[in-house]
Write an enzyme that holds these catalytic residues in place. Structure first.
Site, PDB file in Angstrom:
ATOM      1  N   ALA A  65      41.958 -29.813  48.875  1.00  0.00           N
ATOM      2  CA  ALA A  65      41.358 -29.302  47.632  1.00  0.00           C
ATOM      3  C   ALA A  65      40.541 -30.360  46.887  1.00  0.00           C
ATOM      4  O   ALA A  65      40.081 -30.121  45.770  1.00  0.00           O
ATOM      5  CB  ALA A  65      42.445 -28.743  46.718  1.00  0.00           C
ATOM      6  N   SER A  94      37.116 -23.008  55.294  1.00  0.00           N
ATOM      7  CA  SER A  94      38.529 -23.200  54.979  1.00  0.00           C
ATOM      8  C   SER A  94      39.373 -23.099  56.252  1.00  0.00           C
ATOM      9  O   SER A  94      40.344 -23.830  56.423  1.00  0.00           O
ATOM     10  CB  SER A  94      38.993 -22.159  53.964  1.00  0.00           C
ATOM     11  OG  SER A  94      38.392 -22.408  52.718  1.00  0.00           O
ATOM     12  N   LEU A  96      43.786 -23.251  45.323  1.00  0.00           N
ATOM     13  CA  LEU A  96      42.472 -22.949  44.754  1.00  0.00           C
ATOM     14  C   LEU A  96      42.619 -22.022  43.566  1.00  0.00           C
ATOM     15  O   LEU A  96      43.313 -21.012  43.627  1.00  0.00           O
ATOM     16  CB  LEU A  96      41.571 -22.276  45.803  1.00  0.00           C
ATOM     17  CG  LEU A  96      40.195 -21.839  45.275  1.00  0.00           C
ATOM     18  CD1 LEU A  96      39.337 -23.047  44.920  1.00  0.00           C
ATOM     19  CD2 LEU A  96      39.463 -20.977  46.287  1.00  0.00           C
ATOM     20  N   ARG A 113      50.994 -12.703  48.670  1.00  0.00           N
ATOM     21  CA  ARG A 113      50.484 -13.579  49.729  1.00  0.00           C
ATOM     22  C   ARG A 113      51.643 -14.120  50.589  1.00  0.00           C
ATOM     23  O   ARG A 113      51.548 -14.180  51.810  1.00  0.00           O
ATOM     24  CB  ARG A 113      49.703 -14.739  49.082  1.00  0.00           C
ATOM     25  CG  ARG A 113      49.076 -15.698  50.069  1.00  0.00           C
ATOM     26  CD  ARG A 113      47.969 -15.052  50.896  1.00  0.00           C
ATOM     27  NE  ARG A 113      47.499 -15.945  51.940  1.00  0.00           N
ATOM     28  CZ  ARG A 113      46.655 -15.608  52.905  1.00  0.00           C
ATOM     29  NH1 ARG A 113      46.165 -14.385  52.956  1.00  0.00           N
ATOM     30  NH2 ARG A 113      46.278 -16.466  53.819  1.00  0.00           N
ATOM     31  N   TYR A 138      26.534 -24.630  49.365  1.00  0.00           N
ATOM     32  CA  TYR A 138      27.775 -24.973  48.662  1.00  0.00           C
ATOM     33  C   TYR A 138      27.399 -25.865  47.496  1.00  0.00           C
ATOM     34  O   TYR A 138      26.680 -26.850  47.679  1.00  0.00           O
ATOM     35  CB  TYR A 138      28.737 -25.746  49.570  1.00  0.00           C
ATOM     36  CG  TYR A 138      29.377 -24.905  50.643  1.00  0.00           C
ATOM     37  CD1 TYR A 138      30.261 -23.888  50.314  1.00  0.00           C
ATOM     38  CD2 TYR A 138      29.107 -25.137  51.982  1.00  0.00           C
ATOM     39  CE1 TYR A 138      30.848 -23.100  51.297  1.00  0.00           C
ATOM     40  CE2 TYR A 138      29.694 -24.365  52.969  1.00  0.00           C
ATOM     41  CZ  TYR A 138      30.565 -23.351  52.623  1.00  0.00           C
ATOM     42  OH  TYR A 138      31.146 -22.585  53.585  1.00  0.00           O
ATOM     43  N   ASP A 152      53.467 -21.137  47.372  1.00  0.00           N
ATOM     44  CA  ASP A 152      52.350 -20.418  46.752  1.00  0.00           C
ATOM     45  C   ASP A 152      52.871 -19.761  45.480  1.00  0.00           C
ATOM     46  O   ASP A 152      54.085 -19.742  45.236  1.00  0.00           O
ATOM     47  CB  ASP A 152      51.755 -19.376  47.712  1.00  0.00           C
ATOM     48  CG  ASP A 152      50.304 -19.034  47.374  1.00  0.00           C
ATOM     49  OD1 ASP A 152      49.395 -19.371  48.161  1.00  0.00           O
ATOM     50  OD2 ASP A 152      50.059 -18.430  46.299  1.00  0.00           O
ATOM     51  N   ARG A 198      26.203 -30.927  59.545  1.00  0.00           N
ATOM     52  CA  ARG A 198      25.960 -29.493  59.701  1.00  0.00           C
ATOM     53  C   ARG A 198      24.524 -29.156  59.289  1.00  0.00           C
ATOM     54  O   ARG A 198      23.858 -29.944  58.638  1.00  0.00           O
ATOM     55  CB  ARG A 198      26.924 -28.689  58.814  1.00  0.00           C
ATOM     56  CG  ARG A 198      28.339 -28.689  59.307  1.00  0.00           C
ATOM     57  CD  ARG A 198      29.275 -28.057  58.302  1.00  0.00           C
ATOM     58  NE  ARG A 198      29.384 -28.839  57.081  1.00  0.00           N
ATOM     59  CZ  ARG A 198      30.115 -28.504  56.023  1.00  0.00           C
ATOM     60  NH1 ARG A 198      30.780 -27.381  56.024  1.00  0.00           N
ATOM     61  NH2 ARG A 198      30.169 -29.284  54.968  1.00  0.00           N
ATOM     62  N   SER A 221      55.918 -21.560  44.206  1.00  0.00           N
ATOM     63  CA  SER A 221      55.437 -22.873  43.773  1.00  0.00           C
ATOM     64  C   SER A 221      55.730 -23.096  42.295  1.00  0.00           C
ATOM     65  O   SER A 221      55.146 -22.438  41.437  1.00  0.00           O
ATOM     66  CB  SER A 221      53.923 -22.952  44.013  1.00  0.00           C
ATOM     67  OG  SER A 221      53.392 -24.126  43.477  1.00  0.00           O
ATOM     68  N   VAL A 236      39.060 -36.317  52.641  1.00  0.00           N
ATOM     69  CA  VAL A 236      37.659 -36.145  53.037  1.00  0.00           C
ATOM     70  C   VAL A 236      37.121 -34.858  52.403  1.00  0.00           C
ATOM     71  O   VAL A 236      37.694 -33.780  52.584  1.00  0.00           O
ATOM     72  CB  VAL A 236      37.530 -36.112  54.580  1.00  0.00           C
ATOM     73  CG1 VAL A 236      36.094 -35.812  54.991  1.00  0.00           C
ATOM     74  CG2 VAL A 236      37.989 -37.446  55.170  1.00  0.00           C
ATOM     75  N   ASN A 293      34.316 -33.286  52.853  1.00  0.00           N
ATOM     76  CA  ASN A 293      33.596 -32.340  53.719  1.00  0.00           C
ATOM     77  C   ASN A 293      34.204 -32.357  55.116  1.00  0.00           C
ATOM     78  O   ASN A 293      33.556 -32.735  56.083  1.00  0.00           O
ATOM     79  CB  ASN A 293      32.094 -32.664  53.762  1.00  0.00           C
ATOM     80  CG  ASN A 293      31.811 -34.034  54.346  1.00  0.00           C
ATOM     81  OD1 ASN A 293      32.670 -34.911  54.332  1.00  0.00           O
ATOM     82  ND2 ASN A 293      30.623 -34.226  54.883  1.00  0.00           N
TER      83      ASN A 293
HETATM   84  N1  LIG Z   1      37.869 -30.712  51.899  1.00  0.00           N
HETATM   85  C1  LIG Z   1      37.190 -29.804  52.556  1.00  0.00           C
HETATM   86  O1  LIG Z   1      36.419 -30.109  53.437  1.00  0.00           O
HETATM   87  C2  LIG Z   1      37.401 -28.337  52.265  1.00  0.00           C
HETATM   88  C3  LIG Z   1      36.944 -27.353  53.129  1.00  0.00           C
HETATM   89  C4  LIG Z   1      37.212 -25.999  52.845  1.00  0.00           C
HETATM   90  C5  LIG Z   1      37.926 -25.660  51.693  1.00  0.00           C
HETATM   91  N2  LIG Z   1      38.334 -26.672  50.839  1.00  0.00           N
HETATM   92  C6  LIG Z   1      39.121 -26.402  49.625  1.00  0.00           C
HETATM   93  O2  LIG Z   1      40.455 -26.044  49.972  1.00  0.00           O
HETATM   94  C7  LIG Z   1      41.028 -25.358  48.871  1.00  0.00           C
HETATM   95  C8  LIG Z   1      41.748 -24.107  49.349  1.00  0.00           C
HETATM   96  O3  LIG Z   1      40.779 -23.147  49.806  1.00  0.00           O
HETATM   97  P1  LIG Z   1      41.193 -21.717  50.396  1.00  0.00           P
HETATM   98  O4  LIG Z   1      40.004 -21.150  51.024  1.00  0.00           O
HETATM   99  O5  LIG Z   1      42.437 -21.832  51.185  1.00  0.00           O
HETATM  100  O6  LIG Z   1      41.504 -20.895  49.063  1.00  0.00           O
HETATM  101  P2  LIG Z   1      42.361 -19.546  48.962  1.00  0.00           P
HETATM  102  O7  LIG Z   1      41.954 -18.882  47.699  1.00  0.00           O
HETATM  103  O8  LIG Z   1      42.317 -18.781  50.232  1.00  0.00           O
HETATM  104  O9  LIG Z   1      43.845 -20.072  48.797  1.00  0.00           O
HETATM  105  C9  LIG Z   1      44.296 -20.758  47.688  1.00  0.00           C
HETATM  106  C10 LIG Z   1      45.767 -20.435  47.518  1.00  0.00           C
HETATM  107  O10 LIG Z   1      46.267 -21.311  46.481  1.00  0.00           O
HETATM  108  C11 LIG Z   1      47.254 -20.542  45.808  1.00  0.00           C
HETATM  109  N3  LIG Z   1      47.564 -21.207  44.549  1.00  0.00           N
HETATM  110  C12 LIG Z   1      46.887 -21.198  43.364  1.00  0.00           C
HETATM  111  N4  LIG Z   1      47.547 -21.940  42.448  1.00  0.00           N
HETATM  112  C13 LIG Z   1      48.648 -22.429  43.063  1.00  0.00           C
HETATM  113  C14 LIG Z   1      49.732 -23.250  42.660  1.00  0.00           C
HETATM  114  N5  LIG Z   1      49.804 -23.731  41.411  1.00  0.00           N
HETATM  115  N6  LIG Z   1      50.687 -23.553  43.581  1.00  0.00           N
HETATM  116  C15 LIG Z   1      50.627 -23.086  44.846  1.00  0.00           C
HETATM  117  N7  LIG Z   1      49.641 -22.280  45.285  1.00  0.00           N
HETATM  118  C16 LIG Z   1      48.669 -21.961  44.404  1.00  0.00           C
HETATM  119  C17 LIG Z   1      46.649 -19.164  45.688  1.00  0.00           C
HETATM  120  O11 LIG Z   1      47.640 -18.181  45.402  1.00  0.00           O
HETATM  121  C18 LIG Z   1      46.033 -19.000  47.075  1.00  0.00           C
HETATM  122  O12 LIG Z   1      46.919 -18.371  47.998  1.00  0.00           O
HETATM  123  C19 LIG Z   1      39.866 -25.113  47.907  1.00  0.00           C
HETATM  124  O13 LIG Z   1      39.871 -26.082  46.903  1.00  0.00           O
HETATM  125  C20 LIG Z   1      38.653 -25.273  48.780  1.00  0.00           C
HETATM  126  O14 LIG Z   1      37.499 -25.622  48.031  1.00  0.00           O
HETATM  127  C21 LIG Z   1      38.076 -27.978  51.119  1.00  0.00           C
END
Ligand SMILES: NC(=O)c1ccc[n+]([C@@H]2O[C@H](COP(=O)([O-])OP(=O)(O)OC[C@H]3O[C@@H](n4cnc5c(N)ncnc54)[C@H](O)[C@@H]3O)[C@@H](O)[C@H]2O)c1
Length: 374
Positions: A267, A133, A239, A202, A93, A197, A15, A219, A297, A299
């Site tokens: 995550a 995301s 998250l 939500r 980021y 969740d 990117r 959850s 992965v 990224n």
């Molecule tokens: N690997 C990658 O390439 C990549 C890319 C984008 C995002 N991410 C990661 O993905 C993850 C999720 O991002 P998002 O944008 O969906 O976040 P988000 O905030 O939209 O969603 C996270 C959800 O997790 C829930 N949550 C928190 N604790 C919890 C638990 N104990 N049990 C169940 N649910 C729980 C929250 O209520 C929320 O609905 C983050 O860690 C983000 O950094 C990774």
């Protein structure tokens, strides 16, 4: 303002932080855009595309040395630490709650480090994390379905099933942006989807917009233990903003899972929500632990750079324009969402979860900068 766009050198990162269309918007507003040569190549943008948009093509040394605001996609890697300096605003980021060496390098350099992922609106939305995301969530189900194939080490199951044969089961941990998008694609493939969740609001929302096509369940550890035994594909999508992900799936739980099941721990960029997860790359995306395929992965959106680069610039450009027009201090004074993005300033950690994660001192941003607009 002189705005630089550096080429990404992290493995498998294709990117770029700005499209030619974005460069044009900045040039039209009177800013100077410096692009490191071939920075757009991985996203199918040539240097000539940027030059036509009004940008100047420069070397890696010049883009880091001459810029006042430097745009990147991923965090600086070790070989870039020596380029960090005072009088530079870095907008990218960072994910430094899970990266102590980088946190220390940023603090020692005196740079202003603004993290895309902690820019947060008053209603707790993460506008610069959301587009990535969305993409990662959609890819998670796609990758999971693929690695369930037998020759790739999976159970040998078609997620959607066929007429007369049950579909596979997908368990999504965390129903935020990643979880919702993963669910959409899994439903589209014909799988049976459950989202866990902790937020009732939500889950109520998901239930409403997905019109009952997924099950939503609170959850808890007990619930995860029982749901994981039935799952063919588990998608980790929790998250806790700015902090390390909670370990919801322990190594012990792998023992109750079906052999050849797949875990996609999205995550992972926050440390992962699965105890046995460790970061992997697009060129070597999976490994096995106790007969369970792990895809981690870090990224994921980097695998589809044409889509990701455009989605990223759409979201970042208004903030880039604000910093360019007003300077960082005035821009954060005018916009609390952007202020929450400032992780490190003048050698101090101004984002509390980062300081906590590394047991370092936290200094509120308001103690470093006056947060009242001029
Ligand atoms: N690997 C990658 O390439 C990549 C890319 C984008 C995002 N991410 C990661 O993905 C993850 C999720 O991002 P998002 O944008 O969906 O976040 P988000 O905030 O939209 O969603 C996270 C959800 O997790 C829930 N949550 C928190 N604790 C919890 C638990 N104990 N049990 C169940 N649910 C729980 C929250 O209520 C929320 O609905 C983050 O860690 C983000 O950094 C990774």
């Amino acid at each position: 303002m002189r705005i630089g766009v550096a080429r990404e050198i992290k493995t498998d990162e294709y990117r770029v932080a700005l499209t030619p269309a974005g460069a044009r918007e900045l040039v039209v507003k009177g800013h100077e855009v410096l692009l490191e040569t071939t920075a757009g190549a991985g996203s199918a943008f040539t240097d000539a595309d940027y030059e036509r948009a009004g940008a100047r093509i420069v070397s890696v040394d010049d883009v880091w040395r001459q810029s006042e605001l430097l745009l990147k996609v991923k965090e600086p890697v070790a070989e870039e630490y020596a380029r960090l300096r005072e009088d530079l605003v870095l907008f990218t980021y960072l994910h430094i709650a899970a990266d102590e060496p980088l946190t220390r390098a940023l603090v020692e350099s005196g740079i202003a480090a603004v993290a895309y992922e902690t820019v947060e609106t008053d209603d707790r939305k993460l506008p610069l994390l959301a587009p990535m995301s969305e993409i990662a969530g959609r890819l998670a189900s796609q990758a999971g379905a693929y690695f369930l194939e037998k020759p790739l080490g999976g159970r040998g199951l078609l997620l959607g099933g066929v007429a007369g044969v049950q579909p596979g089961r997908v368990l999504v941990l965390g129903g935020g942006v990643v979880g919702y998008n993963a669910a959409i694609i899994a439903i589209g493939l014909g799988a049976q989807v459950t989202i866990l969740d902790r937020s009732i609001d939500r889950m109520r929302y998901l239930d409403e917009i997905l019109s009952g096509r997924v099950s939503t369940v609170m959850s808890t550890t007990l619930q995860i233990e029982s749901s994981i035994a039935d799952a063919d594909l588990v998608i980790g999508a929790v998250l806790v903003p700015g902090a390390r992900a909670p370990k919801l799936v322990t190594r012990e739980m792998l023992g109750v899972m079906k052999k050849g099941a797949v875990i996609v721990d999205v995550a992972i960029d926050q440390g992962g929500c699965v105890e046995t997860a460790r970061p992997t790359t697009h060129s070597d995306p999976v490994y096995q632990v106790d007969g369970i395929t792990h895809y981690c992965v870090a990224n994921m959106p980097g695998g589809v750079p044409i889509t990701s680069t455009k989605a990223l610039t759409n979201a970042t450009l208004p903030y880039v324009e604000a910093i360019a027009e007003h300077g960082l201090a005035e821009a954060v004074a005018r916009d609390r969402s952007l202020a929450r993005g400032v992780n490190i300033l003048e050698g101090r950690i101004t984002y509390e979860p980062v300081a906590e994660a590394h047991d370092l001192d936290y200094v509120p941003l308001a103690d470093v900068l006056p947060l009242t607009p001029a």
